[in-house]
Design an enzyme around this catalytic site. Sequence first.
Site, PDB file in Angstrom:
ATOM      1  N   TYR A   1       3.419   8.997 -11.179  1.00 10.53           N
ATOM      2  CA  TYR A   1       2.503   8.207 -10.339  1.00 10.53           C
ATOM      3  C   TYR A   1       1.640   7.261 -11.194  1.00 10.53           C
ATOM      4  O   TYR A   1       1.466   6.088 -10.853  1.00 10.53           O
ATOM      5  CB  TYR A   1       1.644   9.188  -9.550  1.00 10.53           C
TER       6      TYR A   1
ATOM      7  N   ASN B   1       0.809  -1.219   0.000  1.00 10.11           N
ATOM      8  CA  ASN B   1       0.000   0.000   0.000  1.00 10.11           C
ATOM      9  C   ASN B   1       0.848   1.278   0.000  1.00 10.11           C
ATOM     10  O   ASN B   1       0.387   2.319  -0.462  1.00 10.11           O
ATOM     11  CB  ASN B   1      -0.907  -0.023   1.244  1.00 10.11           C
TER      12      ASN B   1
ATOM     13  N   GLN C   1      -3.502  10.573 -15.314  1.00 11.13           N
ATOM     14  CA  GLN C   1      -3.965  11.829 -14.718  1.00 11.13           C
ATOM     15  C   GLN C   1      -2.990  12.944 -15.063  1.00 11.13           C
ATOM     16  O   GLN C   1      -1.780  12.783 -14.891  1.00 11.13           O
ATOM     17  CB  GLN C   1      -4.069  11.675 -13.189  1.00 11.13           C
TER      18      GLN C   1
HETATM   19  N1  CAA Z   1      -6.260  19.034 -17.531  1.00  9.06           N
HETATM   20  C1  CAA Z   1      -5.837  19.917 -18.477  1.00  9.06           C
HETATM   21  N2  CAA Z   1      -5.059  20.976 -18.199  1.00  9.06           N
HETATM   22  C2  CAA Z   1      -4.722  21.193 -16.927  1.00  9.06           C
HETATM   23  C3  CAA Z   1      -5.126  20.325 -15.880  1.00  9.06           C
HETATM   24  C4  CAA Z   1      -5.932  19.227 -16.238  1.00  9.06           C
HETATM   25  N3  CAA Z   1      -6.368  18.350 -15.316  1.00  9.06           N
HETATM   26  N4  CAA Z   1      -4.596  20.781 -14.725  1.00  9.06           N
HETATM   27  C5  CAA Z   1      -3.889  21.889 -15.013  1.00  9.06           C
HETATM   28  N5  CAA Z   1      -3.973  22.136 -16.332  1.00  9.06           N
HETATM   29  C6  CAA Z   1      -3.354  23.218 -17.091  1.00  9.06           C
HETATM   30  C7  CAA Z   1      -3.601  24.564 -16.449  1.00  9.06           C
HETATM   31  O1  CAA Z   1      -4.847  25.054 -16.847  1.00  9.06           O
HETATM   32  C8  CAA Z   1      -2.430  25.387 -17.008  1.00  9.06           C
HETATM   33  O2  CAA Z   1      -2.722  25.759 -18.325  1.00  9.06           O
HETATM   34  P1  CAA Z   1      -2.241  27.194 -18.873  1.00  9.06           P
HETATM   35  O3  CAA Z   1      -0.741  27.203 -18.703  1.00  9.06           O
HETATM   36  O4  CAA Z   1      -2.697  27.190 -20.285  1.00  9.06           O
HETATM   37  O5  CAA Z   1      -2.951  28.179 -18.002  1.00  9.06           O
HETATM   38  C9  CAA Z   1      -1.309  24.362 -17.082  1.00  9.06           C
HETATM   39  O6  CAA Z   1      -1.943  23.068 -17.036  1.00  9.06           O
HETATM   40  C10 CAA Z   1      -0.319  24.431 -15.949  1.00  9.06           C
HETATM   41  O7  CAA Z   1      -1.046  24.547 -14.758  1.00  9.06           O
HETATM   42  P2  CAA Z   1      -0.364  25.063 -13.444  1.00  9.06           P
HETATM   43  O8  CAA Z   1       0.430  26.288 -13.647  1.00  9.06           O
HETATM   44  O9  CAA Z   1      -1.391  25.027 -12.360  1.00  9.06           O
HETATM   45  O10 CAA Z   1       0.713  23.897 -13.221  1.00  9.06           O
HETATM   46  P3  CAA Z   1       1.411  23.476 -11.916  1.00  9.06           P
HETATM   47  O11 CAA Z   1       2.874  23.370 -12.183  1.00  9.06           O
HETATM   48  O12 CAA Z   1       0.985  24.298 -10.764  1.00  9.06           O
HETATM   49  O13 CAA Z   1       0.869  21.982 -11.716  1.00  9.06           O
HETATM   50  C11 CAA Z   1      -0.785  20.334 -11.137  1.00  9.06           C
HETATM   51  C12 CAA Z   1      -0.487  21.697 -11.744  1.00  9.06           C
HETATM   52  C13 CAA Z   1       0.223  19.941 -10.069  1.00  9.06           C
HETATM   53  C14 CAA Z   1      -0.769  19.268 -12.201  1.00  9.06           C
HETATM   54  C15 CAA Z   1      -2.174  20.522 -10.516  1.00  9.06           C
HETATM   55  O14 CAA Z   1      -3.090  20.733 -11.553  1.00  9.06           O
HETATM   56  C16 CAA Z   1      -2.637  19.340  -9.705  1.00  9.06           C
HETATM   57  O15 CAA Z   1      -2.284  19.192  -8.553  1.00  9.06           O
HETATM   58  N6  CAA Z   1      -3.489  18.500 -10.291  1.00  9.06           N
HETATM   59  C17 CAA Z   1      -4.062  17.392  -9.596  1.00  9.06           C
HETATM   60  C18 CAA Z   1      -3.304  16.148  -9.887  1.00  9.06           C
HETATM   61  C19 CAA Z   1      -4.015  15.044  -9.185  1.00  9.06           C
HETATM   62  O16 CAA Z   1      -5.163  14.718  -9.461  1.00  9.06           O
HETATM   63  N7  CAA Z   1      -3.349  14.400  -8.231  1.00  9.06           N
HETATM   64  C20 CAA Z   1      -3.965  13.356  -7.505  1.00  9.06           C
HETATM   65  C21 CAA Z   1      -3.381  13.336  -6.131  1.00  9.06           C
HETATM   66  S1  CAA Z   1      -4.261  12.215  -5.081  1.00  9.06           S
HETATM   67  C22 CAA Z   1      -3.764  10.732  -5.594  1.00  9.06           C
HETATM   68  O17 CAA Z   1      -2.903  10.578  -6.408  1.00  9.06           O
HETATM   69  C23 CAA Z   1      -4.420   9.549  -4.967  1.00  9.06           C
HETATM   70  C24 CAA Z   1      -5.012   8.702  -5.998  1.00  9.06           C
HETATM   71  O18 CAA Z   1      -4.515   7.640  -6.258  1.00  9.06           O
HETATM   72  C25 CAA Z   1      -6.284   9.140  -6.645  1.00  9.06           C
END
Ligand code: CAA
Length: 241
Positions: free
Chosen positions: A147, A82, A141
């Site tokens: 991941y 896990n 994702q």
């Molecule tokens: N789809 C499409 N575009 C996206 C997006 C998405 N899901 N998320 C962000 N973007 C785009 C933004 O709109 C931005 O576009 P522009 O430059 O044109 O404005 C670009 O990507 C960059 O965005 P950020 O400047 O916000 O980028 P960042 O460096 O801050 O990183 C990130 C963003 C870390 C990916 C943030 O979006 C994030 O945390 N996303 C969630 C990821 C996620 O779901 N993680 C799950 C964690 S929990 C887990 O993992 C447990 C499990 O098993 C489910």
Amino acid sequence: MSRTALVTGGTRGIGLAISKGLKAAGYKVAANYGGNDEAAKACEQETGVKCYKFDVSDFDAVGAGLAQIENDLGPIDVVVNNAGITWDGPFHKMSAEQWRKVIAVDLDSAFNVTRQVWEGMRERGFGRVINISSINGQKGQFGQVNYSAAKAGLIGFTKALAQEGAKKGITVNVVCPGYIDTDMVRAVPEKVLESIIATVPVGRLGKAEEIASMCTYLASEDAAFITGATMTVNGAQYIAG
Ligand code: CAA
């Protein structure tokens, strides 16, 4: 007969719920953890489950940890792989360290642990290996290339190993949780998390106990014919074929 179960990352979040579920089902449970001594202490006090600190990404450290557990509790018949971390970011900003660390903790760990209990399970003719993957290993994702690759790797690992364990009474299955209400998910920026929850037909985050009950079932004698299976527990957020 009381079997011994090991839950890696078993002192917090989903792992803690799995440790508690297995303990309630009558197993002797060892909960591994990597660094958070406070959470381990709280886990021991709250549940009576014994906690063992070792780095699952280090093969030799795992070997020493497993020897200690088997010395204290007896041969390990059930392993729940896990332990996992996230280190999210878009691929164009992802460092080699960010890639390697997530692959090491989330995927190499399954090899490091399972490989070192496997021969004992084969000799005893019984074993349960339960790998905790993720919805994001199934669908991918944004922001989680590392991941998603590690978690998808666990699905392939499971499908191959299940075939090797089948004749020896060992089942190997993988559980893919959706977004569960844990510290890991709560660390996702609030706005992003809101938009994710909006895509879950059940309309909420999952509960750690809803993953734990699946694991307790897979560990049981009743689940002997379930092996190589991918168990999706995600509120219909992603319906894998
Ligand atoms: N789809 C499409 N575009 C996206 C997006 C998405 N899901 N998320 C962000 N973007 C785009 C933004 O709109 C931005 O576009 P522009 O430059 O044109 O404005 C670009 O990507 C960059 O965005 P950020 O400047 O916000 O980028 P960042 O460096 O801050 O990183 C990130 C963003 C870390 C990916 C943030 O979006 C994030 O945390 N996303 C969630 C990821 C996620 O779901 N993680 C799950 C964690 S929990 C887990 O993992 C447990 C499990 O098993 C489910």
